[in-house]
Design an enzyme around this catalytic site. Structure first.
Site, PDB file in Angstrom:
ATOM      1  N   ARG A   4      29.554 -43.676  61.689  1.00 15.44           N
ATOM      2  CA  ARG A   4      29.844 -43.964  63.114  1.00 15.44           C
ATOM      3  C   ARG A   4      31.318 -44.301  63.352  1.00 15.44           C
ATOM      4  O   ARG A   4      31.820 -44.191  64.468  1.00 15.44           O
ATOM      5  CB  ARG A   4      28.924 -45.091  63.622  1.00 15.44           C
ATOM      6  N   ASN A  38      35.626 -43.867  66.277  1.00 18.41           N
ATOM      7  CA  ASN A  38      36.818 -44.680  66.551  1.00 18.41           C
ATOM      8  C   ASN A  38      38.105 -43.873  66.388  1.00 18.41           C
ATOM      9  O   ASN A  38      39.207 -44.437  66.401  1.00 18.41           O
ATOM     10  CB  ASN A  38      36.865 -45.906  65.623  1.00 18.41           C
ATOM     11  N   ARG A  61      15.074 -63.825  76.436  1.00 22.97           N
ATOM     12  CA  ARG A  61      15.027 -63.120  75.134  1.00 22.97           C
ATOM     13  C   ARG A  61      14.946 -61.600  75.280  1.00 22.97           C
ATOM     14  O   ARG A  61      14.504 -60.900  74.378  1.00 22.97           O
ATOM     15  CB  ARG A  61      13.850 -63.608  74.288  1.00 22.97           C
ATOM     16  N   LYS A 121      28.097 -37.625  70.478  1.00 21.52           N
ATOM     17  CA  LYS A 121      27.991 -39.061  70.206  1.00 21.52           C
ATOM     18  C   LYS A 121      26.638 -39.392  69.567  1.00 21.52           C
ATOM     19  O   LYS A 121      26.567 -40.123  68.586  1.00 21.52           O
ATOM     20  CB  LYS A 121      28.199 -39.875  71.487  1.00 21.52           C
ATOM     21  N   GLU A 164      26.934 -48.703  62.598  1.00 20.99           N
ATOM     22  CA  GLU A 164      28.325 -48.471  62.191  1.00 20.99           C
ATOM     23  C   GLU A 164      28.636 -48.992  60.796  1.00 20.99           C
ATOM     24  O   GLU A 164      29.557 -49.776  60.587  1.00 20.99           O
ATOM     25  CB  GLU A 164      29.279 -49.112  63.225  1.00 20.99           C
ATOM     26  N   HIS A 182      44.283 -48.785  70.192  1.00 18.05           N
ATOM     27  CA  HIS A 182      44.091 -50.204  70.498  1.00 18.05           C
ATOM     28  C   HIS A 182      45.385 -50.983  70.328  1.00 18.05           C
ATOM     29  O   HIS A 182      45.640 -51.952  71.044  1.00 18.05           O
ATOM     30  CB  HIS A 182      42.989 -50.810  69.615  1.00 18.05           C
ATOM     31  N   LYS A 208      25.318 -50.338  72.158  1.00 21.62           N
ATOM     32  CA  LYS A 208      26.221 -51.503  72.042  1.00 21.62           C
ATOM     33  C   LYS A 208      26.427 -52.112  73.424  1.00 21.62           C
ATOM     34  O   LYS A 208      26.879 -51.424  74.345  1.00 21.62           O
ATOM     35  CB  LYS A 208      27.586 -51.067  71.514  1.00 21.62           C
ATOM     36  N   GLU A 256      37.934 -39.346  76.118  1.00 22.48           N
ATOM     37  CA  GLU A 256      36.782 -39.465  75.207  1.00 22.48           C
ATOM     38  C   GLU A 256      36.064 -38.121  75.054  1.00 22.48           C
ATOM     39  O   GLU A 256      35.510 -37.815  74.006  1.00 22.48           O
ATOM     40  CB  GLU A 256      35.804 -40.547  75.698  1.00 22.48           C
ATOM     41  N   HIS A 307      41.464 -44.718  67.902  1.00 27.61           N
ATOM     42  CA  HIS A 307      41.381 -46.097  68.390  1.00 27.61           C
ATOM     43  C   HIS A 307      42.238 -47.082  67.590  1.00 27.61           C
ATOM     44  O   HIS A 307      42.546 -48.164  68.084  1.00 27.61           O
ATOM     45  CB  HIS A 307      39.922 -46.576  68.412  1.00 27.61           C
ATOM     46  N   HIS A 314      42.267 -47.537  79.124  1.00 29.17           N
ATOM     47  CA  HIS A 314      41.833 -47.345  77.740  1.00 29.17           C
ATOM     48  C   HIS A 314      41.997 -45.889  77.271  1.00 29.17           C
ATOM     49  O   HIS A 314      42.565 -45.628  76.219  1.00 29.17           O
ATOM     50  CB  HIS A 314      40.369 -47.786  77.654  1.00 29.17           C
TER      51      HIS A 314
HETATM   52  N1  LIG Z   1      29.288 -49.829  74.757  1.00 29.07           N
HETATM   53  C1  LIG Z   1      30.042 -48.870  74.274  1.00 29.07           C
HETATM   54  O1  LIG Z   1      29.667 -48.200  73.318  1.00 29.07           O
HETATM   55  C2  LIG Z   1      31.363 -48.572  74.922  1.00 29.07           C
HETATM   56  C3  LIG Z   1      32.101 -47.436  74.547  1.00 29.07           C
HETATM   57  C4  LIG Z   1      33.313 -47.169  75.202  1.00 29.07           C
HETATM   58  C5  LIG Z   1      33.775 -48.040  76.185  1.00 29.07           C
HETATM   59  N2  LIG Z   1      33.036 -49.144  76.516  1.00 29.07           N
HETATM   60  C6  LIG Z   1      33.502 -50.076  77.554  1.00 29.07           C
HETATM   61  O2  LIG Z   1      33.549 -49.388  78.800  1.00 29.07           O
HETATM   62  C7  LIG Z   1      34.474 -50.060  79.642  1.00 29.07           C
HETATM   63  C8  LIG Z   1      35.325 -49.033  80.352  1.00 29.07           C
HETATM   64  O3  LIG Z   1      34.482 -48.245  81.126  1.00 29.07           O
HETATM   65  P1  LIG Z   1      35.010 -47.410  82.392  1.00 29.07           P
HETATM   66  O4  LIG Z   1      36.208 -46.649  82.011  1.00 29.07           O
HETATM   67  O5  LIG Z   1      33.843 -46.705  82.953  1.00 29.07           O
HETATM   68  O6  LIG Z   1      35.588 -48.558  83.343  1.00 29.07           O
HETATM   69  P2  LIG Z   1      34.975 -49.427  84.530  1.00 29.07           P
HETATM   70  O7  LIG Z   1      33.548 -49.657  84.416  1.00 29.07           O
HETATM   71  O8  LIG Z   1      35.860 -50.634  84.603  1.00 29.07           O
HETATM   72  O9  LIG Z   1      35.235 -48.481  85.797  1.00 29.07           O
HETATM   73  C9  LIG Z   1      36.534 -48.111  86.160  1.00 29.07           C
HETATM   74  C10 LIG Z   1      36.764 -48.272  87.673  1.00 29.07           C
HETATM   75  O10 LIG Z   1      36.060 -47.253  88.371  1.00 29.07           O
HETATM   76  C11 LIG Z   1      35.261 -47.838  89.410  1.00 29.07           C
HETATM   77  N3  LIG Z   1      34.128 -46.942  89.604  1.00 29.07           N
HETATM   78  C12 LIG Z   1      33.050 -46.795  88.803  1.00 29.07           C
HETATM   79  N4  LIG Z   1      32.291 -45.763  89.221  1.00 29.07           N
HETATM   80  C13 LIG Z   1      32.884 -45.270  90.319  1.00 29.07           C
HETATM   81  C14 LIG Z   1      32.590 -44.172  91.193  1.00 29.07           C
HETATM   82  N5  LIG Z   1      31.549 -43.362  90.972  1.00 29.07           N
HETATM   83  N6  LIG Z   1      33.419 -43.949  92.243  1.00 29.07           N
HETATM   84  C15 LIG Z   1      34.519 -44.737  92.448  1.00 29.07           C
HETATM   85  N7  LIG Z   1      34.868 -45.754  91.637  1.00 29.07           N
HETATM   86  C16 LIG Z   1      34.062 -46.013  90.583  1.00 29.07           C
HETATM   87  C17 LIG Z   1      34.942 -49.216  88.910  1.00 29.07           C
HETATM   88  O11 LIG Z   1      34.599 -50.092  89.943  1.00 29.07           O
HETATM   89  C18 LIG Z   1      36.268 -49.588  88.238  1.00 29.07           C
HETATM   90  O12 LIG Z   1      37.172 -50.046  89.201  1.00 29.07           O
HETATM   91  C19 LIG Z   1      35.273 -50.991  78.764  1.00 29.07           C
HETATM   92  O13 LIG Z   1      34.847 -52.310  79.011  1.00 29.07           O
HETATM   93  C20 LIG Z   1      34.900 -50.588  77.354  1.00 29.07           C
HETATM   94  O14 LIG Z   1      34.942 -51.644  76.435  1.00 29.07           O
HETATM   95  C21 LIG Z   1      31.848 -49.415  75.914  1.00 29.07           C
END
Ligand SMILES: NC(=O)c1ccc[n+]([C@@H]2O[C@H](COP(=O)([O-])OP(=O)(O)OC[C@H]3O[C@@H](n4cnc5c(N)ncnc54)[C@H](O)[C@@H]3O)[C@@H](O)[C@H]2O)c1
Length: 280
Positions: A231, A235, A115, A217, A227, A242, A137, A179, A238, A257
């Site tokens: 908020r 987006n 939990r 942010k 949201e 998307h 989130k 971003e 997006h 992305h």
């Molecule tokens: N929760 C939220 O509010 C929110 C907002 C935006 C995006 N997201 C999510 O975030 C995700 C995308 O995040 P991301 O772009 O960080 O991608 P990711 O976490 O997939 O990382 C991208 C790549 O970089 C590698 N990596 C990470 N740190 C590294 C480092 N320091 N050195 C070398 N390689 C490294 C990872 O292993 C991966 O291969 C998506 O799933 C998306 O939905 C969430």
């Protein structure tokens, strides 16, 4: 007077990584430290973390595969299983060391295990440091829908060090920069001016820009955490972005992305001007 600033209120630490994290862990007295890594951050980031924070030396490491394709229920199940088998109790903490994928999945797993146990985000990509780690989130993808199953829950703390960006491939820096640009466009003013003068991403001093980006942010999320209205401005880019991302994914083409969101922002700004009559 006496009001905590935005970073303090949200338990975000950006000034002195090892000192702030060490003090935090000492104060919290967790029964066990679990660190969640993917197959890249285990090599690039974990050694840095263990070197910087002595208190984490004997942590239990849980490794998952990297990439959006693994942000799913099977991976979540694996992490729940590992926590259970290694006897994580309610006073344990899960430290998510990775990009948005690791933070999202780890936050969801920790927020539901028994939990809800505490979790800490240590974002290691530009995208997660400037955006994904904040706002509470936490989700996984389900049945081909992005972030279909998840929770709103804040990490106990978020510790940011741009040192981790040193090992990040250039493509991932570009990805996260979309971003940052989005936040700059939303905020306007000085931040947009600063971003507008950037010519080469290799020369950017990320520490300041990441902090500026977080502030934009948080200013929005604090006013509308669930949201219901404001908020939605986060987006920006997006809707079209998307659509592009889904289309490419359905065709089996690889994409990032941030690239889709960048194209989305251009498209949406174009429509704002041509259809809605906003100034150029
Ligand atoms: N929760 C939220 O509010 C929110 C907002 C935006 C995006 N997201 C999510 O975030 C995700 C995308 O995040 P991301 O772009 O960080 O991608 P990711 O976490 O997939 O990382 C991208 C790549 O970089 C590698 N990596 C990470 N740190 C590294 C480092 N320091 N050195 C070398 N390689 C490294 C990872 O292993 C991966 O291969 C998506 O799933 C998306 O939905 C969430």
């Amino acid at each position: 007077v006496g009001q905590k600033n935005t970073f303090e209120r949200n338990q975000i630490f950006t000034k002195n990584f090892s000192g702030e994290l060490s003090r935090f862990l000492k104060k919290k007295k967790y029964s066990n430290h679990f660190i969640l890594v993917d197959d890249h951050t285990v090599n690039y980031c974990l050694p840095v973390l263990l070197r910087e924070v002595a208190a984490l030396e004997s942590s239990s490491i849980i490794e998952i595969f990297s990439g959006e394709a693994f942000k799913n229920i099977e991976t979540a199940e694996h992490v729940w299983e590992q926590l259970t088998e290694r006897h994580a109790d309610r006073r344990s903490v899960l430290i998510n060391l990775g990009g948005g994928m690791v933070c999202d999945l780890g936050g969801f797993v920790a927020g539901t295990y028994k939990r809800g146990i505490d979790f800490i985000h240590i974002p290691t990509t530009l995208l997660s440091q400037s955006d994904a780690a904040y706002g509470g989130k936490q989700a996984i993808d389900f049945l081909n829908y992005k972030n279909q199953v998840g929770i709103f829950k804040d990490p106990a703390g978020i510790f940011v060090s741009t040192v981790f960006l040193d090992s990040l491939p250039a493509e991932q820096v570009n990805n996260g920069f979309a971003e940052v640009v989005k936040h700059g466009l939303l905020a306007g003013g000085e931040l947009w001016k600063k971003i507008h003068t950037i010519r080469n991403l290799e020369d950017v001093k990320w520490k300041e820009l990441v902090r500026d980006s977080i502030k934009v942010k948080l200013a929005v999320v604090e006013k509308d955490p669930f949201e219901t209205g404001l908020r939605k401005i986060l987006n920006f880019g997006h809707t079209i972005g998307h659509a592009i991302e889904t289309n490419l994914m359905n065709k089996g083409e690889e994409t990032l992305h941030g690239f889709c969101i960048a194209a989305g922002m251009i498209g949406e700004l174009f429509l704002s001007h041509t259809v809605c009559g906003l100034s150029r």
